[in-house]
Design a protein around this motif. Sequence first.
Motif, short mmCIF file in Angstrom:
data_model
loop_
_atom_site.label_atom_id
_atom_site.label_comp_id
_atom_site.label_asym_id
_atom_site.label_seq_id
_atom_site.Cartn_x
_atom_site.Cartn_y
_atom_site.Cartn_z
N LEU A 1 -0.81 -10.67 1.76
CA LEU A 1 0.03 -10.57 0.56
C LEU A 1 -0.76 -10.00 -0.61
O LEU A 1 -0.27 -9.10 -1.32
CB LEU A 1 0.58 -11.95 0.19
CG LEU A 1 1.36 -12.05 -1.13
CD1 LEU A 1 2.57 -11.13 -1.12
CD2 LEU A 1 1.77 -13.49 -1.42
N VAL A 2 -1.97 -10.49 -0.81
CA VAL A 2 -2.78 -10.02 -1.94
C VAL A 2 -3.18 -8.55 -1.75
O VAL A 2 -3.21 -7.78 -2.71
CB VAL A 2 -4.02 -10.92 -2.11
CG1 VAL A 2 -4.97 -10.35 -3.15
CG2 VAL A 2 -3.59 -12.33 -2.51
N THR A 3 -3.47 -8.16 -0.51
CA THR A 3 -3.78 -6.76 -0.23
C THR A 3 -2.57 -5.87 -0.52
O THR A 3 -2.68 -4.83 -1.18
CB THR A 3 -4.22 -6.58 1.23
OG1 THR A 3 -5.37 -7.41 1.48
CG2 THR A 3 -4.57 -5.14 1.53
N ALA A 4 -1.41 -6.30 -0.02
CA ALA A 4 -0.18 -5.54 -0.27
C ALA A 4 0.14 -5.49 -1.75
O ALA A 4 0.65 -4.49 -2.26
CB ALA A 4 0.98 -6.16 0.51
N TYR A 5 -0.18 -6.57 -2.46
CA TYR A 5 0.09 -6.66 -3.89
C TYR A 5 -0.63 -5.54 -4.64
O TYR A 5 -0.03 -4.84 -5.46
CB TYR A 5 -0.39 -8.02 -4.40
CG TYR A 5 -0.12 -8.28 -5.86
CD1 TYR A 5 1.03 -8.95 -6.24
CD2 TYR A 5 -1.00 -7.87 -6.86
CE1 TYR A 5 1.30 -9.21 -7.58
CE2 TYR A 5 -0.74 -8.12 -8.19
CZ TYR A 5 0.41 -8.80 -8.54
OH TYR A 5 0.68 -9.04 -9.87
N LEU A 6 -1.90 -5.35 -4.34
CA LEU A 6 -2.67 -4.31 -5.02
C LEU A 6 -2.07 -2.94 -4.75
O LEU A 6 -1.92 -2.10 -5.65
CB LEU A 6 -4.13 -4.34 -4.57
CG LEU A 6 -5.04 -3.32 -5.24
CD1 LEU A 6 -5.21 -3.63 -6.72
CD2 LEU A 6 -6.40 -3.26 -4.55
N VAL A 7 -1.71 -2.70 -3.49
CA VAL A 7 -1.13 -1.40 -3.13
C VAL A 7 0.19 -1.18 -3.84
O VAL A 7 0.46 -0.09 -4.38
CB VAL A 7 -0.95 -1.31 -1.60
CG1 VAL A 7 -0.22 -0.02 -1.22
CG2 VAL A 7 -2.31 -1.38 -0.89
N VAL A 8 1.03 -2.20 -3.89
CA VAL A 8 2.33 -2.09 -4.56
C VAL A 8 2.15 -1.78 -6.03
O VAL A 8 2.82 -0.90 -6.60
CB VAL A 8 3.16 -3.38 -4.37
CG1 VAL A 8 4.38 -3.38 -5.30
CG2 VAL A 8 3.61 -3.51 -2.93
N VAL A 9 1.23 -2.47 -6.69
CA VAL A 9 1.01 -2.25 -8.12
C VAL A 9 0.50 -0.82 -8.38
O VAL A 9 1.00 -0.11 -9.26
CB VAL A 9 0.02 -3.28 -8.69
CG1 VAL A 9 -0.36 -2.92 -10.13
CG2 VAL A 9 0.62 -4.68 -8.64
N LEU A 10 -0.50 -0.40 -7.61
CA LEU A 10 -1.08 0.92 -7.83
C LEU A 10 -0.11 2.04 -7.48
O LEU A 10 0.01 3.02 -8.22
CB LEU A 10 -2.38 1.05 -7.03
CG LEU A 10 -3.51 0.12 -7.44
CD1 LEU A 10 -4.73 0.31 -6.54
CD2 LEU A 10 -3.90 0.29 -8.90
N VAL A 11 0.57 1.91 -6.36
CA VAL A 11 1.56 2.92 -5.97
C VAL A 11 2.71 2.93 -6.97
O VAL A 11 3.23 4.00 -7.34
CB VAL A 11 2.06 2.69 -4.53
CG1 VAL A 11 3.22 3.62 -4.21
CG2 VAL A 11 0.92 2.90 -3.53
N GLY A 12 3.10 1.74 -7.43
CA GLY A 12 4.13 1.68 -8.46
C GLY A 12 3.70 2.37 -9.74
O GLY A 12 4.48 3.11 -10.37
N ALA A 13 2.45 2.17 -10.12
CA ALA A 13 1.92 2.84 -11.32
C ALA A 13 1.91 4.35 -11.14
O ALA A 13 2.25 5.11 -12.05
CB ALA A 13 0.52 2.32 -11.63
N ILE A 14 1.52 4.81 -9.95
CA ILE A 14 1.52 6.24 -9.67
C ILE A 14 2.93 6.82 -9.75
O ILE A 14 3.16 7.87 -10.34
CB ILE A 14 0.90 6.51 -8.29
CG1 ILE A 14 -0.61 6.24 -8.33
CG2 ILE A 14 1.16 7.94 -7.83
CD1 ILE A 14 -1.28 6.30 -6.98
#
Length: 292
Positions: A275-288
């Motif tokens: 979950l925490v790994t996916a969280y970082l990806v979601v935040v960064l991809v969302g920011a992009i």
Amino acid sequence: KNVPVVDRRASLGTYFSFVKPHIDATFVLVGVTGSLLARMRSGSLPPGRLLGVVAAIAFLSAGAECWTNLVDRDIDAVMRRTARRSLPAGAISVRGASIVGTVLTVAGLGTAASLGVLPFLFLTFALINNVVVYSLLTKRSTPWSIVLGAAVGPLTLWAGYTAISEPISAAAVLLGAMVAAWVPVHIWTIATRYRDDYARAGVPMAPVVWSSSRLAICLLISTLVMGALATAGLASIRTPTEAIVGIVALLSVFAAVAAVFLPWHEGLARPLIKLVTAYLVVVLVGAIGLAL
């Protein structure tokens, strides 16, 4: 003393896995996020500079892995989770790892220097923070080591940003700080799952030396700070952001709840790591996505 004599005929594939490409890719994503956020201010994103950001971070992240693996090879030999890594297993020599680490580090610093003074300084300090502050000086001496070593995250994002534009925007500051808060949540969760390994190796990770209550409090604080910074950072990029901010806020709640119960229910560690790994990806991809 139990580290075996090394086979000098290590393949390129062995060296590739040795530098942990999944970690390399994570740092590249962090840096590229900074560059794409900077594009909003500069109005352009020269492909050559973006490629330079990717190359500098990839080289330095891989180089850092060489050095940290060298520093930690005696610990890795004791821990079941890491005993099969290239150095303790004898697939790569200390000399070979040192040569590869030197080449990658020099290539990374040279590429970073071509991007400008600030990107070079940010990435140099990130390298020092990872290899010297975390692995060499504090990992074996204090449970706060990962907090002290968490600066590598924001420094990487800000290097990517300043390679394209200056000064750093509020969104980049907030998201960089979010990555710093994410690092201890991620590592403490991993350390909880492999608590016995760290205890066997004599590494004073928080789950090994802290009480369950203290660990739960620190995990909760770190998770809440991470969630607040992520939602604030995304919300400050541009509107409308309701969907992505809502998703991140919901994931933050799930992570916080799981983190609170983790010290007493270690079976939560594996799903929380995901979950925490996916969280970082979601935040960064969302920011992009918002930046584009």
